[in-house]
Design an enzyme around this catalytic site. Structure first.
Site, PDB file in Angstrom:
ATOM      1  N   THR A  11      -0.972   8.940   2.833  1.00  0.00           N
ATOM      2  CA  THR A  11      -1.036   7.470   2.868  1.00  0.00           C
ATOM      3  C   THR A  11      -1.677   7.066   4.197  1.00  0.00           C
ATOM      4  OG1 THR A  11       1.073   7.197   4.009  1.00  0.00           O
ATOM      5  CG2 THR A  11       1.162   7.318   1.592  1.00  0.00           C
ATOM      6  N   VAL A  48      10.466  -7.325   7.402  1.00  0.00           N
ATOM      7  CA  VAL A  48      11.854  -6.916   7.114  1.00  0.00           C
ATOM      8  C   VAL A  48      12.799  -7.128   8.296  1.00  0.00           C
ATOM      9  CG1 VAL A  48      11.233  -5.265   5.309  1.00  0.00           C
ATOM     10  CG2 VAL A  48      11.385  -4.480   7.704  1.00  0.00           C
ATOM     11  N   THR A  51      -0.202   8.659   7.372  1.00  0.00           N
ATOM     12  CA  THR A  51      -0.523  10.034   7.781  1.00  0.00           C
ATOM     13  C   THR A  51      -2.030  10.282   7.881  1.00  0.00           C
ATOM     14  OG1 THR A  51      -0.381  10.664   5.448  1.00  0.00           O
ATOM     15  CG2 THR A  51       1.567  11.049   6.803  1.00  0.00           C
ATOM     16  N   TYR A  70      11.571   7.886  15.067  1.00  0.00           N
ATOM     17  CA  TYR A  70      11.424   7.999  13.616  1.00  0.00           C
ATOM     18  C   TYR A  70      12.562   8.837  13.022  1.00  0.00           C
ATOM     19  CZ  TYR A  70       9.036   8.572   9.110  1.00  0.00           C
ATOM     20  OH  TYR A  70       8.702   8.547   7.774  1.00  0.00           O
ATOM     21  N   ARG A  78       0.848  -1.198   0.000  1.00  0.00           N
ATOM     22  CA  ARG A  78       0.000   0.000   0.000  1.00  0.00           C
ATOM     23  C   ARG A  78       0.885   1.251   0.000  1.00  0.00           C
ATOM     24  NH1 ARG A  78      -1.949  -0.161   6.393  1.00  0.00           N
ATOM     25  NH2 ARG A  78      -0.220   1.112   7.158  1.00  0.00           N
ATOM     26  N   ASN A 105      11.416   0.320   1.358  1.00  0.00           N
ATOM     27  CA  ASN A 105      10.356   1.300   1.605  1.00  0.00           C
ATOM     28  C   ASN A 105       9.580   1.035   2.894  1.00  0.00           C
ATOM     29  OD1 ASN A 105       7.996   3.191   0.692  1.00  0.00           O
ATOM     30  ND2 ASN A 105       7.043   1.161   0.919  1.00  0.00           N
ATOM     31  N   LYS A 131      15.471   7.513  10.403  1.00  0.00           N
ATOM     32  CA  LYS A 131      15.556   8.029   9.037  1.00  0.00           C
ATOM     33  C   LYS A 131      16.897   8.704   8.758  1.00  0.00           C
ATOM     34  CE  LYS A 131      11.597   6.538   7.511  1.00  0.00           C
ATOM     35  NZ  LYS A 131      11.554   5.472   6.485  1.00  0.00           N
TER      36      LYS A 131
HETATM   37  P1  NAD Z   1       2.115   3.018   4.806  1.00  0.00           P
HETATM   38  O1  NAD Z   1       1.879   2.779   6.237  1.00  0.00           O
HETATM   39  O2  NAD Z   1       0.981   3.252   3.893  1.00  0.00           O
HETATM   40  O3  NAD Z   1       2.985   1.845   4.165  1.00  0.00           O
HETATM   41  C1  NAD Z   1       4.030   1.230   4.850  1.00  0.00           C
HETATM   42  C2  NAD Z   1       4.075  -0.220   4.442  1.00  0.00           C
HETATM   43  O4  NAD Z   1       5.146  -0.844   5.137  1.00  0.00           O
HETATM   44  C3  NAD Z   1       2.783  -0.969   4.813  1.00  0.00           C
HETATM   45  O5  NAD Z   1       2.325  -1.717   3.712  1.00  0.00           O
HETATM   46  C4  NAD Z   1       3.227  -1.853   5.954  1.00  0.00           C
HETATM   47  O6  NAD Z   1       2.501  -3.072   6.065  1.00  0.00           O
HETATM   48  C5  NAD Z   1       4.682  -2.094   5.599  1.00  0.00           C
HETATM   49  N1  NAD Z   1       5.454  -2.557   6.749  1.00  0.00           N
HETATM   50  C6  NAD Z   1       5.456  -2.066   8.010  1.00  0.00           C
HETATM   51  N2  NAD Z   1       6.235  -2.792   8.800  1.00  0.00           N
HETATM   52  C7  NAD Z   1       6.753  -3.779   8.028  1.00  0.00           C
HETATM   53  C8  NAD Z   1       7.632  -4.853   8.275  1.00  0.00           C
HETATM   54  N3  NAD Z   1       8.139  -5.091   9.489  1.00  0.00           N
HETATM   55  N4  NAD Z   1       7.966  -5.667   7.234  1.00  0.00           N
HETATM   56  C9  NAD Z   1       7.442  -5.465   6.008  1.00  0.00           C
HETATM   57  N5  NAD Z   1       6.586  -4.461   5.725  1.00  0.00           N
HETATM   58  C10 NAD Z   1       6.249  -3.633   6.728  1.00  0.00           C
HETATM   59  O7  NAD Z   1       3.120   4.260   4.776  1.00  0.00           O
HETATM   60  P2  NAD Z   1       3.822   5.047   3.575  1.00  0.00           P
HETATM   61  O8  NAD Z   1       3.547   6.476   3.810  1.00  0.00           O
HETATM   62  O9  NAD Z   1       3.522   4.452   2.260  1.00  0.00           O
HETATM   63  O10 NAD Z   1       5.357   4.793   3.956  1.00  0.00           O
HETATM   64  C11 NAD Z   1       6.296   4.207   3.103  1.00  0.00           C
HETATM   65  C12 NAD Z   1       7.678   4.722   3.478  1.00  0.00           C
HETATM   66  O11 NAD Z   1       7.730   6.136   3.239  1.00  0.00           O
HETATM   67  C13 NAD Z   1       8.030   4.531   4.947  1.00  0.00           C
HETATM   68  O12 NAD Z   1       9.391   4.160   5.068  1.00  0.00           O
HETATM   69  C14 NAD Z   1       7.810   5.908   5.533  1.00  0.00           C
HETATM   70  O13 NAD Z   1       8.565   6.128   6.684  1.00  0.00           O
HETATM   71  C15 NAD Z   1       8.240   6.778   4.376  1.00  0.00           C
HETATM   72  N6  NAD Z   1       7.751   8.135   4.442  1.00  0.00           N
HETATM   73  C16 NAD Z   1       6.409   8.380   4.469  1.00  0.00           C
HETATM   74  C17 NAD Z   1       5.960   9.678   4.557  1.00  0.00           C
HETATM   75  C18 NAD Z   1       4.505  10.033   4.611  1.00  0.00           C
HETATM   76  O14 NAD Z   1       4.171  11.179   4.918  1.00  0.00           O
HETATM   77  N7  NAD Z   1       3.595   9.123   4.288  1.00  0.00           N
HETATM   78  C19 NAD Z   1       6.892  10.737   4.603  1.00  0.00           C
HETATM   79  C20 NAD Z   1       8.241  10.451   4.564  1.00  0.00           C
HETATM   80  C21 NAD Z   1       8.668   9.138   4.483  1.00  0.00           C
END
Ligand code: NAD
Length: 244
Positions: free
Chosen positions: A188, A61, A191, A153, A16, A87, A157
């Site tokens: 997503t 992971v 957030t 967090y 997702r 990711n 990062k």
């Molecule tokens: P999300 O929660 O929609 O997706 C994260 C995905 O990671 C989910 O499908 C979840 O099941 C999976 N996940 C979590 N723990 C896991 C594990 N132990 N093993 C395998 N999969 C696992 O969030 P997103 O916003 O799509 O985030 C994706 C990446 O982007 C993350 O690393 C997040 O920190 C980074 N990010 C997101 C934002 C934001 O605002 N959404 C901003 C900066 C960075």
């Protein structure tokens, strides 16, 4: 010819959000994609939607033996591995005094050690790639500056950004590129419960998953073959400066 025609990618957290966006865009540009996630139902549904160019493998992971199996499943399904997108990630909040030790261990385990595990497990397959292999690590603007009540967090990062630099220098002589992406707030599930008016950001809005997914495609493709150890920011101008 698609921009990543013939390449094979494994995307963690691909079920997702940003990971799913990257999976869709990579397939649209000619790649084969292994979606890896702890969310089996969502991950399988996405692989079905994407057709024969995609498959799903269940992967936590933090689980090193599961990592070996996920890489093996990818090379068996698609004949190799050229791109690793680290990711998967979680976020949590809490001021230092109240932040549970278990929360720290968990977020460092997933967001940092999970990336280390992936890079190590994928390395033999990436070394065998003859298609300009690339590791794409999803960090955050929280890997470039601090935010209050977000110590786990932010630390994870920044560490992903540091790991990216170390591996870029180490693996560059083998033509394996390692770059980090630094999204600002993106709409997503991560957030969805937060109030993020983004008034402090130049573009005055939250980002969309595809606005990060396109960067993943670029860094997976041969359009980026001279970039390694670099930081690719997509934050609506958050880090550019303070608003007027
Ligand atoms: P999300 O929660 O929609 O997706 C994260 C995905 O990671 C989910 O499908 C979840 O099941 C999976 N996940 C979590 N723990 C896991 C594990 N132990 N093993 C395998 N999969 C696992 O969030 P997103 O916003 O799509 O985030 C994706 C990446 O982007 C993350 O690393 C997040 O920190 C980074 N990010 C997101 C934002 C934001 O605002 N959404 C901003 C900066 C960075």
């Amino acid at each position: 010819m698609g921009r990543v025609e013939g390449k094979v990618a494994l995307i963690t957290g691909g079920a997702r959000g940003i990971g799913a966006s990257a999976a869709r865009l990579l397939v649209a540009e000619g790649a084969k994609v292994m979606v890896a996630d702890v969310l089996d139902v969502e991950g399988k549904a996405l692989a079905l939607e994407l057709g024969p160019a995609a498959a799903f493998v269940s992967l936590d992971v933090t689980d090193r033996s599961a990592w070996s199996a996920a890489v093996a499943a990818t090379t068996e399904a698609f004949g190799g591995l050229d791109v690793l997108v680290n990711n998967a990630g979680i976020s949590d909040f809490g001021p230092l005094a109240d932040y549970p030790d278990e929360a720290w261990d968990k977020i460092i385990g997933i967001n940092l050690t999970g990336v280390f595990n992936g890079c190590k497990a994928a390395l033999p397959a990436l070394r065998a790639s003859e298609r300009n292999p690339s590791i794409v690590n999803i960090s955050s603007t929280a890997g470039l500056q601090g935010y209050p009540a977000l110590s786990g967090y932010v630390a994870s990062k920044w560490a992903v950004r540091g790991l990216t630099k170390a591996l870029a220098v180490e693996l560059g002589p083998e033509n394996i590129r390692v770059n980090s992406i630094h999204p600002g707030a993106v709409a997503t599930d991560m957030t969805s419960g937060l109030d993020l008016p983004q008034k402090h950001v130049a573009l005055k809005r939250i980002g969309l998953p595809d606005e990060i997914g396109h960067l993943v495609v670029y860094l997976s493709s041969d359009e980026s073959t001279f970039s390694t150890g670099a930081e690719f920011v997509a934050d609506g101008g958050e880090l550019a400066g303070l608003p007027a």
